[in-house]
Scaffold this motif. Structure first.
Motif, PDB file in Angstrom:
ATOM      1  N   GLN A 194     -67.927 -44.777 -18.159  1.00  0.00           N
ATOM      2  CA  GLN A 194     -69.038 -45.407 -18.845  1.00  0.00           C
ATOM      3  C   GLN A 194     -70.294 -44.558 -18.697  1.00  0.00           C
ATOM      4  OE1 GLN A 194     -68.694 -48.132 -20.747  1.00  0.00           O
ATOM      5  NE2 GLN A 194     -66.506 -48.113 -20.214  1.00  0.00           N
ATOM      6  N   PRO A 195     -71.230 -44.632 -19.652  1.00  0.00           N
ATOM      7  CA  PRO A 195     -72.492 -43.907 -19.497  1.00  0.00           C
ATOM      8  C   PRO A 195     -73.152 -44.254 -18.164  1.00  0.00           C
ATOM      9  CG  PRO A 195     -72.299 -44.774 -21.714  1.00  0.00           C
ATOM     10  CD  PRO A 195     -71.149 -45.350 -20.944  1.00  0.00           C
ATOM     11  N   GLY A 196     -73.639 -43.226 -17.487  1.00  0.00           N
ATOM     12  CA  GLY A 196     -74.291 -43.440 -16.210  1.00  0.00           C
ATOM     13  C   GLY A 196     -73.351 -43.590 -15.034  1.00  0.00           C
ATOM     14  N   CYS A 197     -72.072 -43.253 -15.202  1.00  0.00           N
ATOM     15  CA  CYS A 197     -71.081 -43.425 -14.136  1.00  0.00           C
ATOM     16  C   CYS A 197     -71.368 -42.519 -12.940  1.00  0.00           C
ATOM     17  CB  CYS A 197     -69.673 -43.158 -14.676  1.00  0.00           C
ATOM     18  SG  CYS A 197     -69.451 -41.523 -15.406  1.00  0.00           S
ATOM     19  N   ILE A 198     -70.778 -42.883 -11.794  1.00  0.00           N
ATOM     20  CA  ILE A 198     -70.887 -42.088 -10.567  1.00  0.00           C
ATOM     21  C   ILE A 198     -69.517 -41.464 -10.334  1.00  0.00           C
ATOM     22  CG2 ILE A 198     -71.528 -42.068  -8.134  1.00  0.00           C
ATOM     23  CD1 ILE A 198     -73.751 -42.996  -9.983  1.00  0.00           C
ATOM     24  N   TYR A 199     -69.462 -40.143 -10.372  1.00  0.00           N
ATOM     25  CA  TYR A 199     -68.193 -39.416 -10.406  1.00  0.00           C
ATOM     26  C   TYR A 199     -68.028 -38.558  -9.165  1.00  0.00           C
ATOM     27  CZ  TYR A 199     -64.805 -35.900 -12.102  1.00  0.00           C
ATOM     28  OH  TYR A 199     -63.733 -35.056 -12.244  1.00  0.00           O
ATOM     29  N   LEU A 200     -66.908 -38.703  -8.471  1.00  0.00           N
ATOM     30  CA  LEU A 200     -66.594 -37.880  -7.308  1.00  0.00           C
ATOM     31  C   LEU A 200     -65.658 -36.754  -7.708  1.00  0.00           C
ATOM     32  CD1 LEU A 200     -66.734 -37.330  -4.259  1.00  0.00           C
ATOM     33  CD2 LEU A 200     -64.771 -38.865  -3.984  1.00  0.00           C
ATOM     34  N   SER A 201     -66.068 -35.515  -7.392  1.00  0.00           N
ATOM     35  CA  SER A 201     -65.256 -34.340  -7.700  1.00  0.00           C
ATOM     36  C   SER A 201     -64.866 -33.647  -6.396  1.00  0.00           C
ATOM     37  CB  SER A 201     -66.032 -33.371  -8.595  1.00  0.00           C
ATOM     38  OG  SER A 201     -65.223 -32.246  -8.932  1.00  0.00           O
ATOM     39  N   PRO A 202     -63.606 -33.784  -5.947  1.00  0.00           N
ATOM     40  CA  PRO A 202     -63.197 -33.206  -4.675  1.00  0.00           C
ATOM     41  C   PRO A 202     -62.592 -31.813  -4.771  1.00  0.00           C
ATOM     42  CG  PRO A 202     -61.483 -34.651  -5.470  1.00  0.00           C
ATOM     43  CD  PRO A 202     -62.567 -34.659  -6.513  1.00  0.00           C
ATOM     44  N   ALA A 203     -62.518 -31.248  -5.969  1.00  0.00           N
ATOM     45  CA  ALA A 203     -61.782 -30.002  -6.185  1.00  0.00           C
ATOM     46  C   ALA A 203     -62.723 -28.861  -6.565  1.00  0.00           C
ATOM     47  CB  ALA A 203     -60.730 -30.212  -7.278  1.00  0.00           C
ATOM     48  N   PRO A 204     -62.258 -27.620  -6.528  1.00  0.00           N
ATOM     49  CA  PRO A 204     -63.099 -26.467  -6.879  1.00  0.00           C
ATOM     50  C   PRO A 204     -63.542 -26.503  -8.344  1.00  0.00           C
ATOM     51  CG  PRO A 204     -61.138 -25.765  -5.690  1.00  0.00           C
ATOM     52  CD  PRO A 204     -60.923 -27.198  -6.053  1.00  0.00           C
TER      53      PRO A 204
END
Length: 511
Positions: A194-204
Protein backbone atom coordinates in the motif's frame (compact mmCIF):
# COMPACT_ATOMS: atom_id res chain seq x y z
CA UNK A 1 4.85 7.82 -9.17
CA UNK A 2 8.37 8.89 -8.25
CA UNK A 3 10.30 9.87 -5.11
CA UNK A 4 10.48 13.51 -6.22
CA UNK A 5 6.70 13.75 -5.90
CA UNK A 6 6.84 12.66 -2.26
CA UNK A 7 9.75 15.04 -1.69
CA UNK A 8 7.40 17.85 -2.71
CA UNK A 9 4.51 16.56 -0.57
CA UNK A 10 6.38 15.40 2.54
CA UNK A 11 10.12 16.15 2.35
CA UNK A 12 10.81 15.06 5.94
CA UNK A 13 9.38 11.57 5.58
CA UNK A 14 12.07 8.84 5.81
CA UNK A 15 12.75 7.16 2.48
CA UNK A 16 15.66 5.03 3.72
CA UNK A 17 16.57 3.88 7.23
CA UNK A 18 19.77 1.91 7.75
CA UNK A 19 19.01 -0.90 10.20
CA UNK A 20 22.20 -1.01 12.28
CA UNK A 21 23.35 2.62 12.23
CA UNK A 22 19.87 4.12 12.28
CA UNK A 23 20.93 6.65 9.62
CA UNK A 24 17.91 8.21 7.91
CA UNK A 25 17.59 9.71 4.44
CA UNK A 26 14.38 11.65 3.93
CA UNK A 27 12.55 12.02 0.64
CA UNK A 28 13.71 15.62 0.45
CA UNK A 29 17.33 14.58 0.94
CA UNK A 30 17.02 11.69 -1.55
CA UNK A 31 15.56 14.00 -4.19
CA UNK A 32 18.37 16.56 -3.84
CA UNK A 33 21.09 13.90 -3.70
CA UNK A 34 19.79 12.10 -6.80
CA UNK A 35 19.59 15.43 -8.65
CA UNK A 36 23.22 16.13 -7.76
CA UNK A 37 24.14 12.65 -8.93
CA UNK A 38 22.39 13.20 -12.27
CA UNK A 39 24.27 16.48 -12.73
CA UNK A 40 27.54 14.71 -11.91
CA UNK A 41 26.83 12.14 -14.61
CA UNK A 42 26.17 14.88 -17.14
CA UNK A 43 29.34 16.73 -16.07
CA UNK A 44 31.29 13.58 -16.97
CA UNK A 45 29.78 13.60 -20.45
CA UNK A 46 27.30 10.77 -19.84
CA UNK A 47 24.27 11.03 -22.08
CA UNK A 48 20.95 9.23 -22.35
CA UNK A 49 21.55 5.53 -23.04
CA UNK A 50 25.05 5.40 -21.53
CA UNK A 51 25.99 3.00 -18.73
CA UNK A 52 27.23 3.53 -15.18
CA UNK A 53 28.00 1.02 -12.44
CA UNK A 54 27.98 0.83 -8.65
CA UNK A 55 30.11 -1.35 -6.36
CA UNK A 56 28.72 -0.88 -2.86
CA UNK A 57 27.58 -2.92 0.08
CA UNK A 58 24.21 -1.89 1.50
CA UNK A 59 25.40 1.70 1.76
CA UNK A 60 23.37 4.73 2.93
CA UNK A 61 23.89 6.44 -0.44
CA UNK A 62 23.05 3.49 -2.67
CA UNK A 63 19.75 5.01 -3.78
CA UNK A 64 21.32 8.40 -4.50
CA UNK A 65 23.17 6.58 -7.27
CA UNK A 66 20.21 4.49 -8.46
CA UNK A 67 17.67 7.32 -8.63
CA UNK A 68 20.27 9.68 -10.08
CA UNK A 69 20.93 7.25 -12.92
CA UNK A 70 17.21 6.58 -13.37
CA UNK A 71 16.39 10.25 -13.85
CA UNK A 72 19.43 10.80 -16.11
CA UNK A 73 18.27 8.17 -18.62
CA UNK A 74 21.15 5.79 -17.98
CA UNK A 75 21.58 2.05 -17.69
CA UNK A 76 22.79 1.40 -14.15
CA UNK A 77 24.66 -1.79 -13.29
CA UNK A 78 24.69 -2.98 -9.68
CA UNK A 79 27.80 -5.15 -9.21
CA UNK A 80 27.95 -7.75 -6.39
CA UNK A 81 30.16 -6.20 -3.76
CA UNK A 82 32.07 -9.39 -2.91
CA UNK A 83 33.51 -9.91 -6.37
CA UNK A 84 37.24 -9.78 -7.03
CA UNK A 85 38.79 -7.03 -9.11
CA UNK A 86 39.05 -9.36 -12.11
CA UNK A 87 35.35 -10.27 -11.85
CA UNK A 88 34.32 -6.63 -11.50
CA UNK A 89 36.57 -5.73 -14.42
CA UNK A 90 34.77 -8.26 -16.61
CA UNK A 91 31.35 -6.74 -15.81
CA UNK A 92 32.59 -3.19 -16.38
CA UNK A 93 34.03 -4.15 -19.75
CA UNK A 94 31.08 -6.29 -20.80
CA UNK A 95 28.46 -3.70 -19.83
CA UNK A 96 30.33 -0.79 -21.36
CA UNK A 97 30.15 1.18 -18.12
CA UNK A 98 32.25 4.35 -18.26
CA UNK A 99 31.84 5.42 -14.63
CA UNK A 100 31.97 3.48 -11.35
CA UNK A 101 30.68 4.57 -7.94
CA UNK A 102 32.14 2.81 -4.91
CA UNK A 103 33.20 3.33 -1.29
CA UNK A 104 36.36 3.34 0.81
CA UNK A 105 35.66 -0.23 1.95
CA UNK A 106 36.30 -1.36 -1.64
CA UNK A 107 39.52 0.62 -1.99
CA UNK A 108 41.75 -2.41 -2.70
CA UNK A 109 39.46 -3.57 -5.49
CA UNK A 110 38.95 -0.18 -7.12
CA UNK A 111 42.67 0.58 -6.95
CA UNK A 112 43.31 -2.57 -8.95
CA UNK A 113 40.56 -1.57 -11.36
CA UNK A 114 42.48 1.60 -12.19
CA UNK A 115 44.97 -0.69 -13.91
CA UNK A 116 42.46 -3.16 -15.34
CA UNK A 117 39.93 -0.56 -16.54
CA UNK A 118 41.85 2.73 -16.83
CA UNK A 119 39.14 4.34 -18.98
CA UNK A 120 36.45 3.95 -16.30
CA UNK A 121 36.03 7.10 -14.20
CA UNK A 122 35.85 6.40 -10.47
CA UNK A 123 34.02 8.20 -7.67
CA UNK A 124 34.41 6.85 -4.16
CA UNK A 125 32.57 7.64 -0.94
CA UNK A 126 34.72 8.15 2.14
CA UNK A 127 38.14 8.91 0.68
CA UNK A 128 40.08 12.14 0.31
CA UNK A 129 41.89 11.85 -3.02
CA UNK A 130 40.80 13.09 -6.42
CA UNK A 131 38.15 10.38 -6.67
CA UNK A 132 36.25 11.58 -3.58
CA UNK A 133 32.50 11.54 -4.13
CA UNK A 134 31.33 13.94 -1.42
CA UNK A 135 33.03 17.14 -2.67
CA UNK A 136 32.18 16.29 -6.27
CA UNK A 137 28.49 16.03 -5.41
CA UNK A 138 28.54 19.11 -3.21
CA UNK A 139 29.62 21.16 -6.22
CA UNK A 140 26.56 20.07 -8.21
CA UNK A 141 23.10 21.72 -8.26
CA UNK A 142 20.33 19.96 -6.31
CA UNK A 143 17.70 20.87 -8.92
CA UNK A 144 16.70 18.53 -11.81
CA UNK A 145 18.80 18.30 -14.95
CA UNK A 146 17.21 19.79 -18.07
CA UNK A 147 16.92 16.54 -20.00
CA UNK A 148 15.47 14.08 -17.49
CA UNK A 149 14.51 10.75 -19.06
CA UNK A 150 13.49 7.42 -17.51
CA UNK A 151 16.52 5.09 -17.37
CA UNK A 152 16.61 1.51 -16.12
CA UNK A 153 18.77 -1.12 -14.47
CA UNK A 154 21.04 -3.53 -16.29
CA UNK A 155 21.55 -6.49 -14.01
CA UNK A 156 23.85 -9.48 -14.28
CA UNK A 157 23.06 -13.10 -13.56
CA UNK A 158 24.64 -14.42 -10.35
CA UNK A 159 27.11 -16.57 -12.25
CA UNK A 160 26.20 -19.75 -10.35
CA UNK A 161 26.80 -21.89 -13.43
CA UNK A 162 29.33 -19.79 -15.36
CA UNK A 163 30.33 -16.21 -16.08
CA UNK A 164 27.54 -13.75 -15.29
CA UNK A 165 25.61 -12.31 -18.23
CA UNK A 166 23.99 -8.92 -18.38
CA UNK A 167 20.30 -8.54 -19.13
CA UNK A 168 19.72 -5.39 -21.15
CA UNK A 169 16.09 -4.37 -21.44
CA UNK A 170 14.84 -1.54 -23.61
CA UNK A 171 14.07 1.75 -21.90
CA UNK A 172 10.40 2.43 -21.15
CA UNK A 173 8.70 4.07 -24.12
CA UNK A 174 7.37 6.76 -21.82
CA UNK A 175 10.31 9.05 -21.08
CA UNK A 176 8.61 10.55 -18.00
CA UNK A 177 10.63 9.55 -14.92
CA UNK A 178 7.36 9.24 -12.99
CA UNK A 179 5.62 7.10 -15.62
CA UNK A 180 3.39 4.22 -14.41
CA UNK A 181 5.38 1.13 -13.50
CA UNK A 182 4.37 -2.53 -13.83
CA UNK A 183 6.13 -3.41 -10.56
CA UNK A 184 4.02 -0.87 -8.68
CA UNK A 185 0.85 -2.32 -10.18
CA UNK A 186 1.93 -5.85 -9.28
CA UNK A 187 3.05 -4.84 -5.78
CA UNK A 188 -0.36 -3.42 -5.04
CA UNK A 189 -2.61 -5.89 -6.85
CA UNK A 190 -0.83 -9.17 -6.08
CA UNK A 191 1.37 -8.57 -3.05
CA UNK A 192 -0.76 -6.16 -1.07
CA UNK A 193 1.73 -3.27 -0.86
CA UNK A 194 0.00 0.00 0.00
CA UNK A 195 1.15 3.61 -0.47
CA UNK A 196 3.28 4.64 2.47
CA UNK A 197 4.17 1.05 3.44
CA UNK A 198 7.09 0.15 5.72
CA UNK A 199 9.35 -2.31 3.89
CA UNK A 200 12.14 -4.45 5.35
CA UNK A 201 14.94 -5.40 2.95
CA UNK A 202 17.32 -8.00 4.43
CA UNK A 203 19.27 -8.79 1.25
CA UNK A 204 22.05 -7.09 -0.77
CA UNK A 205 20.81 -4.19 -2.88
CA UNK A 206 22.91 -5.23 -5.88
CA UNK A 207 20.55 -8.15 -6.43
CA UNK A 208 17.57 -7.68 -8.75
CA UNK A 209 14.75 -8.28 -6.27
CA UNK A 210 15.93 -6.05 -3.37
CA UNK A 211 16.92 -3.22 -5.70
CA UNK A 212 13.70 -3.29 -7.70
CA UNK A 213 11.38 -3.82 -4.72
CA UNK A 214 13.01 -1.00 -2.73
CA UNK A 215 12.70 1.38 -5.67
CA UNK A 216 9.09 0.27 -6.10
CA UNK A 217 8.41 1.17 -2.47
CA UNK A 218 9.99 4.59 -3.10
CA UNK A 219 7.64 5.01 -6.05
CA UNK A 220 4.81 4.44 -3.56
CA UNK A 221 6.06 6.88 -0.94
CA UNK A 222 7.01 4.15 1.54
CA UNK A 223 9.97 3.73 3.88
CA UNK A 224 12.66 1.11 3.24
CA UNK A 225 14.49 -0.41 6.21
CA UNK A 226 17.84 -1.62 4.84
CA UNK A 227 19.77 -4.27 6.74
CA UNK A 228 23.51 -3.81 6.25
CA UNK A 229 23.77 -7.61 6.53
CA UNK A 230 21.26 -10.26 7.49
CA UNK A 231 20.96 -11.36 11.08
CA UNK A 232 17.92 -13.50 11.93
CA UNK A 233 17.16 -12.01 15.35
CA UNK A 234 17.79 -8.45 14.20
CA UNK A 235 15.31 -8.97 11.36
CA UNK A 236 12.60 -9.89 13.88
CA UNK A 237 13.52 -6.94 16.09
CA UNK A 238 13.26 -4.56 13.12
CA UNK A 239 9.80 -5.83 12.21
CA UNK A 240 8.65 -5.04 15.74
CA UNK A 241 10.51 -1.72 16.07
CA UNK A 242 9.32 -0.15 12.82
CA UNK A 243 5.98 -1.99 12.55
CA UNK A 244 7.05 -3.38 9.19
CA UNK A 245 4.09 -4.42 7.05
CA UNK A 246 5.81 -5.63 3.84
CA UNK A 247 9.11 -7.41 3.25
CA UNK A 248 11.08 -9.55 0.81
CA UNK A 249 13.06 -12.70 1.65
CA UNK A 250 14.81 -15.80 0.37
CA UNK A 251 14.31 -19.29 1.83
CA UNK A 252 17.71 -19.21 3.56
CA UNK A 253 16.44 -16.29 5.67
CA UNK A 254 13.39 -18.32 6.72
CA UNK A 255 15.46 -21.35 7.62
CA UNK A 256 17.83 -19.32 9.78
CA UNK A 257 15.03 -17.55 11.61
CA UNK A 258 13.31 -20.88 12.27
CA UNK A 259 16.55 -22.25 13.74
CA UNK A 260 16.51 -19.54 16.43
CA UNK A 261 15.54 -20.83 19.88
CA UNK A 262 11.79 -20.76 20.45
CA UNK A 263 12.14 -18.29 23.31
CA UNK A 264 14.00 -15.87 21.02
CA UNK A 265 11.39 -16.08 18.27
CA UNK A 266 8.59 -15.58 20.79
CA UNK A 267 10.11 -12.30 22.04
CA UNK A 268 9.19 -10.31 18.95
CA UNK A 269 5.85 -9.06 17.67
CA UNK A 270 5.64 -9.71 13.94
CA UNK A 271 1.89 -9.28 13.54
CA UNK A 272 2.17 -6.01 11.65
CA UNK A 273 3.39 -8.04 8.64
CA UNK A 274 0.81 -8.22 5.90
CA UNK A 275 3.04 -9.42 3.06
CA UNK A 276 6.25 -11.44 3.26
CA UNK A 277 7.38 -11.89 -0.33
CA UNK A 278 9.93 -14.56 -1.17
CA UNK A 279 11.69 -15.84 -4.28
CA UNK A 280 15.24 -16.44 -5.64
CA UNK A 281 15.24 -20.15 -4.75
CA UNK A 282 12.61 -22.84 -4.14
CA UNK A 283 11.43 -22.95 -0.53
CA UNK A 284 11.35 -26.41 1.09
CA UNK A 285 7.77 -27.36 1.91
CA UNK A 286 8.41 -27.99 5.65
CA UNK A 287 10.14 -24.62 5.98
CA UNK A 288 7.25 -22.74 4.39
CA UNK A 289 4.69 -24.67 6.43
CA UNK A 290 6.46 -23.60 9.63
CA UNK A 291 6.68 -19.97 8.46
CA UNK A 292 2.96 -19.83 7.72
CA UNK A 293 2.23 -21.40 11.12
CA UNK A 294 4.41 -18.71 12.72
CA UNK A 295 3.63 -15.56 10.70
CA UNK A 296 0.19 -16.47 9.40
CA UNK A 297 -0.98 -16.57 5.76
CA UNK A 298 1.14 -13.58 4.70
CA UNK A 299 3.76 -15.41 2.62
CA UNK A 300 3.68 -14.47 -1.06
CA UNK A 301 5.92 -16.33 -3.49
CA UNK A 302 6.90 -15.65 -7.06
CA UNK A 303 9.08 -17.22 -9.73
CA UNK A 304 10.89 -14.92 -12.16
CA UNK A 305 14.35 -13.82 -13.24
CA UNK A 306 16.25 -10.65 -14.03
CA UNK A 307 15.34 -11.38 -17.64
CA UNK A 308 11.71 -10.38 -16.98
CA UNK A 309 10.40 -12.87 -19.53
CA UNK A 310 7.71 -14.26 -17.21
CA UNK A 311 6.36 -14.11 -13.69
CA UNK A 312 4.34 -16.52 -11.57
CA UNK A 313 2.69 -15.79 -8.23
CA UNK A 314 1.08 -17.70 -5.38
CA UNK A 315 -0.37 -16.58 -2.05
CA UNK A 316 -0.45 -18.59 1.17
CA UNK A 317 -4.00 -19.86 0.75
CA UNK A 318 -3.35 -21.28 -2.73
CA UNK A 319 0.02 -22.66 -1.64
CA UNK A 320 -1.57 -24.63 1.19
CA UNK A 321 -3.77 -26.26 -1.46
CA UNK A 322 -0.82 -26.78 -3.84
CA UNK A 323 2.18 -27.21 -1.56
CA UNK A 324 5.51 -26.67 -3.27
CA UNK A 325 4.02 -24.62 -6.09
CA UNK A 326 5.28 -21.23 -7.21
CA UNK A 327 1.89 -20.34 -8.61
CA UNK A 328 0.27 -19.32 -11.86
CA UNK A 329 1.61 -16.87 -14.42
CA UNK A 330 0.87 -13.17 -14.13
CA UNK A 331 3.24 -12.38 -17.03
CA UNK A 332 3.41 -14.80 -19.97
CA UNK A 333 1.93 -18.30 -20.23
CA UNK A 334 3.77 -21.25 -18.66
CA UNK A 335 4.70 -24.06 -21.07
CA UNK A 336 6.48 -27.29 -20.05
CA UNK A 337 8.45 -28.88 -22.88
CA UNK A 338 10.42 -32.06 -23.50
CA UNK A 339 13.87 -32.31 -25.10
CA UNK A 340 12.31 -31.84 -28.54
CA UNK A 341 10.52 -28.64 -27.49
CA UNK A 342 7.14 -30.36 -27.52
CA UNK A 343 4.70 -29.41 -24.77
CA UNK A 344 4.04 -32.21 -22.27
CA UNK A 345 0.89 -33.09 -20.37
CA UNK A 346 0.00 -31.81 -16.90
CA UNK A 347 2.00 -33.61 -14.23
CA UNK A 348 4.94 -34.41 -16.53
CA UNK A 349 8.31 -32.79 -15.94
CA UNK A 350 10.18 -30.78 -18.52
CA UNK A 351 11.92 -27.48 -19.12
CA UNK A 352 9.92 -24.41 -18.11
CA UNK A 353 9.19 -21.85 -20.84
CA UNK A 354 7.14 -18.68 -20.97
CA UNK A 355 5.06 -17.87 -24.04
CA UNK A 356 4.23 -14.26 -24.75
CA UNK A 357 6.33 -12.79 -21.95
CA UNK A 358 8.61 -9.79 -22.18
CA UNK A 359 11.44 -10.02 -24.73
CA UNK A 360 15.03 -9.86 -23.49
CA UNK A 361 18.59 -10.46 -24.61
CA UNK A 362 21.86 -11.34 -22.92
CA UNK A 363 24.30 -8.53 -23.53
CA UNK A 364 27.12 -9.45 -25.91
CA UNK A 365 25.99 -13.09 -25.99
CA UNK A 366 23.72 -13.83 -28.96
CA UNK A 367 24.34 -17.57 -28.58
CA UNK A 368 23.04 -17.63 -25.01
CA UNK A 369 20.12 -15.43 -26.05
CA UNK A 370 19.30 -17.87 -28.85
CA UNK A 371 19.66 -20.87 -26.52
CA UNK A 372 17.07 -19.36 -24.14
CA UNK A 373 14.37 -19.76 -26.81
CA UNK A 374 12.86 -22.91 -28.31
CA UNK A 375 11.40 -23.57 -31.76
CA UNK A 376 8.14 -21.90 -30.76
CA UNK A 377 9.87 -18.70 -29.68
CA UNK A 378 9.08 -19.36 -26.02
CA UNK A 379 11.83 -18.38 -23.58
CA UNK A 380 13.31 -20.18 -20.58
CA UNK A 381 15.48 -19.44 -17.55
CA UNK A 382 16.84 -23.00 -17.67
CA UNK A 383 14.67 -24.45 -14.90
CA UNK A 384 12.83 -27.75 -14.87
CA UNK A 385 9.36 -28.29 -13.46
CA UNK A 386 5.79 -29.37 -14.03
CA UNK A 387 2.28 -27.94 -14.01
CA UNK A 388 -0.37 -29.69 -11.93
CA UNK A 389 -3.95 -30.37 -13.02
CA UNK A 390 -5.07 -26.96 -11.73
CA UNK A 391 -2.38 -25.10 -13.67
CA UNK A 392 0.00 -24.37 -10.78
CA UNK A 393 3.72 -24.49 -11.57
CA UNK A 394 6.05 -26.65 -9.46
CA UNK A 395 9.84 -26.29 -9.78
CA UNK A 396 12.03 -29.38 -9.89
CA UNK A 397 15.51 -27.90 -10.26
CA UNK A 398 17.80 -26.22 -12.74
CA UNK A 399 18.45 -28.36 -15.77
CA UNK A 400 22.18 -27.76 -15.44
CA UNK A 401 22.18 -29.16 -11.88
CA UNK A 402 20.66 -32.51 -12.81
CA UNK A 403 22.73 -35.55 -11.83
CA UNK A 404 22.76 -38.60 -14.12
CA UNK A 405 23.79 -41.64 -12.10
CA UNK A 406 23.64 -45.01 -13.78
CA UNK A 407 21.29 -43.56 -16.38
CA UNK A 408 18.86 -42.24 -13.77
CA UNK A 409 18.05 -38.51 -13.66
CA UNK A 410 18.32 -37.13 -10.11
CA UNK A 411 17.42 -33.55 -9.18
CA UNK A 412 19.38 -32.22 -6.17
CA UNK A 413 16.69 -29.84 -4.95
CA UNK A 414 14.56 -32.60 -3.45
CA UNK A 415 17.51 -33.94 -1.44
CA UNK A 416 18.64 -30.46 -0.35
CA UNK A 417 15.14 -29.55 0.81
CA UNK A 418 15.06 -32.60 3.04
CA UNK A 419 18.55 -32.08 4.45
CA UNK A 420 17.88 -28.51 5.64
CA UNK A 421 14.89 -29.71 7.67
CA UNK A 422 17.23 -31.71 9.91
CA UNK A 423 17.54 -29.84 13.23
CA UNK A 424 21.35 -29.97 13.19
CA UNK A 425 21.76 -28.67 9.62
CA UNK A 426 22.05 -24.99 8.64
CA UNK A 427 22.62 -25.39 4.90
CA UNK A 428 23.19 -28.08 2.29
CA UNK A 429 24.16 -28.51 -1.34
CA UNK A 430 23.86 -31.66 -3.43
CA UNK A 431 25.95 -32.15 -6.57
CA UNK A 432 27.07 -34.87 -8.91
CA UNK A 433 30.69 -35.99 -8.63
CA UNK A 434 32.56 -38.34 -10.98
CA UNK A 435 32.14 -42.07 -10.45
CA UNK A 436 33.79 -44.79 -12.55
CA UNK A 437 30.85 -47.20 -12.37
CA UNK A 438 27.82 -44.89 -12.38
CA UNK A 439 29.15 -41.90 -14.33
CA UNK A 440 28.12 -39.60 -11.50
CA UNK A 441 27.46 -40.16 -7.82
CA UNK A 442 25.31 -38.08 -5.51
CA UNK A 443 27.38 -36.03 -3.04
CA UNK A 444 25.93 -33.91 -0.22
CA UNK A 445 28.00 -31.02 1.09
CA UNK A 446 26.52 -30.06 4.44
CA UNK A 447 26.93 -27.07 6.76
CA UNK A 448 26.11 -28.28 10.28
CA UNK A 449 24.87 -25.83 12.89
CA UNK A 450 27.83 -26.92 15.01
CA UNK A 451 31.03 -28.10 13.31
CA UNK A 452 31.57 -30.43 16.24
CA UNK A 453 28.94 -32.60 14.52
CA UNK A 454 31.11 -32.92 11.38
CA UNK A 455 31.89 -36.57 12.03
CA UNK A 456 31.55 -39.85 10.14
CA UNK A 457 28.94 -40.89 12.72
CA UNK A 458 26.78 -37.86 11.91
CA UNK A 459 27.15 -38.58 8.19
CA UNK A 460 25.73 -42.05 8.87
CA UNK A 461 22.90 -40.49 10.87
CA UNK A 462 22.06 -38.19 7.94
CA UNK A 463 22.11 -41.10 5.51
CA UNK A 464 19.60 -42.99 7.67
CA UNK A 465 17.49 -39.84 7.95
CA UNK A 466 17.34 -39.47 4.16
CA UNK A 467 16.55 -43.16 3.58
CA UNK A 468 13.34 -42.72 5.56
CA UNK A 469 11.99 -40.53 2.75
CA UNK A 470 14.09 -40.99 -0.40
CA UNK A 471 14.60 -43.93 -2.70
CA UNK A 472 18.06 -45.49 -2.48
CA UNK A 473 19.29 -44.01 -5.76
CA UNK A 474 18.80 -40.48 -4.39
CA UNK A 475 20.60 -41.05 -1.09
CA UNK A 476 24.08 -39.46 -1.26
CA UNK A 477 26.93 -41.94 -1.53
CA UNK A 478 29.20 -39.34 0.03
CA UNK A 479 28.48 -36.71 2.70
CA UNK A 480 31.07 -34.01 3.36
CA UNK A 481 30.98 -31.14 5.84
CA UNK A 482 31.83 -27.45 5.48
CA UNK A 483 31.79 -24.59 7.96
CA UNK A 484 30.11 -22.50 5.25
CA UNK A 485 28.83 -23.11 1.74
CA UNK A 486 29.66 -20.77 -1.15
CA UNK A 487 26.26 -19.10 -1.07
CA UNK A 488 25.75 -15.55 -2.26
CA UNK A 489 24.11 -13.25 0.28
CA UNK A 490 21.10 -13.12 -2.06
CA UNK A 491 20.49 -16.80 -1.33
CA UNK A 492 21.96 -18.11 -4.56
CA UNK A 493 24.29 -21.07 -4.18
CA UNK A 494 27.47 -21.08 -6.25
CA UNK A 495 27.12 -24.72 -7.16
CA UNK A 496 29.54 -24.29 -10.02
CA UNK A 497 32.37 -23.78 -7.52
CA UNK A 498 31.54 -27.00 -5.70
CA UNK A 499 31.16 -28.97 -8.92
CA UNK A 500 34.47 -27.70 -10.26
CA UNK A 501 36.19 -28.75 -7.06
CA UNK A 502 34.72 -32.24 -6.99
CA UNK A 503 35.33 -32.89 -10.65
CA UNK A 504 38.98 -32.13 -10.02
CA UNK A 505 39.36 -34.71 -7.24
CA UNK A 506 37.66 -37.87 -5.97
CA UNK A 507 37.41 -39.72 -2.69
CA UNK A 508 35.66 -39.09 0.58
CA UNK A 509 36.82 -36.41 2.92
CA UNK A 510 35.68 -34.39 5.90
CA UNK A 511 36.61 -30.70 5.59
Amino acid sequence: MHPYLYAQENPDKPAVIMASSGAVETYGELDKASNRMAHLFRSEGLQIGDTVAVLLDNHPNFFDFAWGAQRAGLYYVAIPSRLTAAEVSYILSDSGASLLVSAESKRSVVNELRKLNPDVTQYIYGIEDGRAMEPALAAMPDTPIDDERHGTDMLYSSGTTGRPKGVRIAFPEDENIAAPNAMVTMAQAAFGFQPGCIYLSPAPLYHAAPLRWCMTVHKMGGTTIIMERFDPEQALALIEKYKVDVSQWVPTHFNRMLKLPEEVRAKYDVWTLKSAVHAAAPCPVPVKEKMIDWWGPVLMEYYAGSEGNGFTFINSADWLEHKGSVGKALIGTVRICDEDDNEVAAGEEGQIYFEGGNPFSYHNDPEKTKAASNKHGWTSLGDVGKVDEDGFLHLTDRKSFMIISGGVNIYPQEIENLLVTHPKITDAAVIGAPDEDMGEKVVAVVQPSDMADATPEFAQELEAYLRETLSGVKVPRQIDFRAELPREATGKLYKRLLRDEYWGKTGSRIV
